[in-house]
Motif scaffolding. Structure first.
Motif, PDB file in Angstrom:
ATOM      1  N   LEU A 177       3.452  16.218   3.421  1.00  0.00           N
ATOM      2  CA  LEU A 177       2.652  16.061   2.210  1.00  0.00           C
ATOM      3  C   LEU A 177       3.407  15.408   1.047  1.00  0.00           C
ATOM      4  O   LEU A 177       2.817  15.203  -0.010  1.00  0.00           O
ATOM      5  N   ASP A 178       4.672  15.065   1.251  1.00  0.00           N
ATOM      6  CA  ASP A 178       5.396  14.423   0.145  1.00  0.00           C
ATOM      7  C   ASP A 178       4.888  12.994  -0.049  1.00  0.00           C
ATOM      8  O   ASP A 178       4.390  12.348   0.882  1.00  0.00           O
ATOM      9  N   ALA A 179       4.994  12.513  -1.273  1.00  0.00           N
ATOM     10  CA  ALA A 179       4.415  11.207  -1.648  1.00  0.00           C
ATOM     11  C   ALA A 179       4.995  10.055  -0.842  1.00  0.00           C
ATOM     12  O   ALA A 179       4.264   9.142  -0.447  1.00  0.00           O
ATOM     13  N   PHE A 228     -10.358  10.648   7.768  1.00  0.00           N
ATOM     14  CA  PHE A 228      -9.217  11.568   7.869  1.00  0.00           C
ATOM     15  C   PHE A 228      -8.110  11.119   6.927  1.00  0.00           C
ATOM     16  O   PHE A 228      -7.522  11.927   6.208  1.00  0.00           O
ATOM     17  N   VAL A 229      -7.826   9.828   6.931  1.00  0.00           N
ATOM     18  CA  VAL A 229      -6.789   9.287   6.044  1.00  0.00           C
ATOM     19  C   VAL A 229      -7.124   9.607   4.592  1.00  0.00           C
ATOM     20  O   VAL A 229      -6.249  10.003   3.815  1.00  0.00           O
ATOM     21  N   CYS A 230      -8.384   9.468   4.231  1.00  0.00           N
ATOM     22  CA  CYS A 230      -8.799   9.779   2.859  1.00  0.00           C
ATOM     23  C   CYS A 230      -8.508  11.234   2.518  1.00  0.00           C
ATOM     24  O   CYS A 230      -7.984  11.532   1.442  1.00  0.00           O
ATOM     25  N   ARG A 231      -8.839  12.135   3.427  1.00  0.00           N
ATOM     26  CA  ARG A 231      -8.567  13.554   3.165  1.00  0.00           C
ATOM     27  C   ARG A 231      -7.077  13.800   3.013  1.00  0.00           C
ATOM     28  O   ARG A 231      -6.638  14.543   2.145  1.00  0.00           O
ATOM     29  N   TYR A 232      -6.282  13.169   3.862  1.00  0.00           N
ATOM     30  CA  TYR A 232      -4.826  13.349   3.852  1.00  0.00           C
ATOM     31  C   TYR A 232      -4.188  12.796   2.586  1.00  0.00           C
ATOM     32  O   TYR A 232      -3.232  13.372   2.062  1.00  0.00           O
ATOM     33  N   LEU A 233      -4.689  11.683   2.074  1.00  0.00           N
ATOM     34  CA  LEU A 233      -4.065  11.033   0.921  1.00  0.00           C
ATOM     35  C   LEU A 233      -4.424  11.668  -0.422  1.00  0.00           C
ATOM     36  O   LEU A 233      -3.759  11.404  -1.421  1.00  0.00           O
ATOM     37  N   LYS A 260       3.441  10.095   2.643  1.00  0.00           N
ATOM     38  CA  LYS A 260       2.033   9.694   2.566  1.00  0.00           C
ATOM     39  C   LYS A 260       1.917   8.186   2.350  1.00  0.00           C
ATOM     40  O   LYS A 260       1.068   7.534   2.956  1.00  0.00           O
ATOM     41  N   MET A 261       2.759   7.652   1.493  1.00  0.00           N
ATOM     42  CA  MET A 261       2.735   6.211   1.224  1.00  0.00           C
ATOM     43  C   MET A 261       3.054   5.432   2.504  1.00  0.00           C
ATOM     44  O   MET A 261       2.375   4.448   2.820  1.00  0.00           O
ATOM     45  N   ALA A 262       4.070   5.863   3.231  1.00  0.00           N
ATOM     46  CA  ALA A 262       4.445   5.175   4.473  1.00  0.00           C
ATOM     47  C   ALA A 262       3.297   5.228   5.481  1.00  0.00           C
ATOM     48  O   ALA A 262       2.994   4.229   6.149  1.00  0.00           O
ATOM     49  N   TYR A 263       2.639   6.372   5.583  1.00  0.00           N
ATOM     50  CA  TYR A 263       1.507   6.520   6.499  1.00  0.00           C
ATOM     51  C   TYR A 263       0.365   5.600   6.077  1.00  0.00           C
ATOM     52  O   TYR A 263      -0.247   4.926   6.907  1.00  0.00           O
ATOM     53  N   MET A 264       0.105   5.559   4.788  1.00  0.00           N
ATOM     54  CA  MET A 264      -0.985   4.733   4.292  1.00  0.00           C
ATOM     55  C   MET A 264      -0.718   3.248   4.552  1.00  0.00           C
ATOM     56  O   MET A 264      -1.628   2.517   4.946  1.00  0.00           O
ATOM     57  N   VAL A 265       0.507   2.804   4.351  1.00  0.00           N
ATOM     58  CA  VAL A 265       0.855   1.402   4.621  1.00  0.00           C
ATOM     59  C   VAL A 265       0.579   1.075   6.088  1.00  0.00           C
ATOM     60  O   VAL A 265      -0.032   0.048   6.404  1.00  0.00           O
ATOM     61  N   LYS A 266       1.012   1.964   6.965  1.00  0.00           N
ATOM     62  CA  LYS A 266       0.785   1.757   8.404  1.00  0.00           C
ATOM     63  C   LYS A 266      -0.710   1.673   8.716  1.00  0.00           C
ATOM     64  O   LYS A 266      -1.160   0.773   9.429  1.00  0.00           O
ATOM     65  N   VAL A 267      -1.495   2.598   8.176  1.00  0.00           N
ATOM     66  CA  VAL A 267      -2.936   2.615   8.430  1.00  0.00           C
ATOM     67  C   VAL A 267      -3.606   1.356   7.892  1.00  0.00           C
ATOM     68  O   VAL A 267      -4.447   0.760   8.566  1.00  0.00           O
ATOM     69  N   PHE A 268      -3.227   0.939   6.689  1.00  0.00           N
ATOM     70  CA  PHE A 268      -3.855  -0.255   6.123  1.00  0.00           C
ATOM     71  C   PHE A 268      -3.542  -1.478   6.960  1.00  0.00           C
ATOM     72  O   PHE A 268      -4.428  -2.296   7.226  1.00  0.00           O
ATOM     73  N   GLN A 269      -2.298  -1.605   7.415  1.00  0.00           N
ATOM     74  CA  GLN A 269      -1.928  -2.780   8.198  1.00  0.00           C
ATOM     75  C   GLN A 269      -2.566  -2.767   9.577  1.00  0.00           C
ATOM     76  O   GLN A 269      -3.029  -3.792  10.064  1.00  0.00           O
ATOM     77  N   GLU A 270      -2.596  -1.596  10.217  1.00  0.00           N
ATOM     78  CA  GLU A 270      -3.058  -1.524  11.601  1.00  0.00           C
ATOM     79  C   GLU A 270      -4.568  -1.318  11.750  1.00  0.00           C
ATOM     80  O   GLU A 270      -5.142  -1.761  12.736  1.00  0.00           O
ATOM     81  N   SER A 287       2.775   1.374  -9.039  1.00  0.00           N
ATOM     82  CA  SER A 287       2.137   2.471  -9.748  1.00  0.00           C
ATOM     83  C   SER A 287       3.171   3.421 -10.363  1.00  0.00           C
ATOM     84  O   SER A 287       4.145   3.808  -9.712  1.00  0.00           O
ATOM     85  N   ALA A 288       2.936   3.810 -11.598  1.00  0.00           N
ATOM     86  CA  ALA A 288       3.787   4.792 -12.268  1.00  0.00           C
ATOM     87  C   ALA A 288       3.559   6.188 -11.687  1.00  0.00           C
ATOM     88  O   ALA A 288       4.434   7.045 -11.746  1.00  0.00           O
ATOM     89  N   ASP A 289       2.375   6.421 -11.138  1.00  0.00           N
ATOM     90  CA  ASP A 289       2.025   7.717 -10.557  1.00  0.00           C
ATOM     91  C   ASP A 289       1.392   7.487  -9.182  1.00  0.00           C
ATOM     92  O   ASP A 289       0.166   7.476  -9.042  1.00  0.00           O
ATOM     93  N   PRO A 290       2.226   7.294  -8.137  1.00  0.00           N
ATOM     94  CA  PRO A 290       1.679   6.982  -6.813  1.00  0.00           C
ATOM     95  C   PRO A 290       0.781   8.076  -6.248  1.00  0.00           C
ATOM     96  O   PRO A 290      -0.163   7.781  -5.506  1.00  0.00           O
ATOM     97  N   VAL A 291       1.036   9.332  -6.582  1.00  0.00           N
ATOM     98  CA  VAL A 291       0.195  10.417  -6.070  1.00  0.00           C
ATOM     99  C   VAL A 291      -1.228  10.265  -6.614  1.00  0.00           C
ATOM    100  O   VAL A 291      -2.206  10.362  -5.871  1.00  0.00           O
TER     101      VAL A 291
END
Length: 141
Positions: A36-38, A19-24, A41-51, A98-102
């Protein structure tokens, strides 16, 4: 093939991570309650990676360690997966600079998705068929 009970928790985590992959992905469809703003999404991804992702990789590393040394073909697959863990972790670490986080999140999502599908469709199936006694003896701490 039905998943062995000792692998089911990892498969459930894979489902969440897919699901995270689809969302990112940069072409992600809107999901209710998920902006859907970058930055979001970045904040969500950080949380998922840590947890989820860090403990998940630790469990898989333990699994792979238990499955090593029984079959050369399995060892080669496990080496690939371990290398992919390093690459995915490196992609995650590189996001802050990253110069282009999206685009970077999109690439990370696609790499992680491919990795998960390989584990589920190839490696877990092979483990269950060829190393059932090892899988049955697993004890995740």
């Amino acid at each position: 093939m039905q998943r062995h009970p000792n692998l089911v928790p990892l498969s459930h985590e894979h489902k969440s991570l897919l699901f995270v992959c689809r969302y990112l992905k940069k072409d992600a469809a809107p999901y209710e309650g998920y902006p859907l703003d970058a930055v979001s999404k970045m904040a969500y991804m950080v949380k998922v990676f840590q947890e989820i992702m860090v403990p998940h990789i630790q469990k898989e590393d333990y699994l792979f360690e238990q499955c090593r040394g029984h079959r050369a073909d399995m060892d080669a697959l496990l080496d690939e997966l371990i290398a992919e863990h390093r690459i995915i972790s490196g992609m995650y670490s590189a996001l802050v600079d990253s110069a282009d986080p999206v685009e970077a999140m999109d690439q990370l999502a696609r790499s992680l998705e491919d990795h998960i599908r390989k584990e589920e469709r190839v490696v877990f199936e092979k483990m269950q068929e060829e190393l059932p006694e090892v899988i049955a003896a697993l004890r995740f701490e």
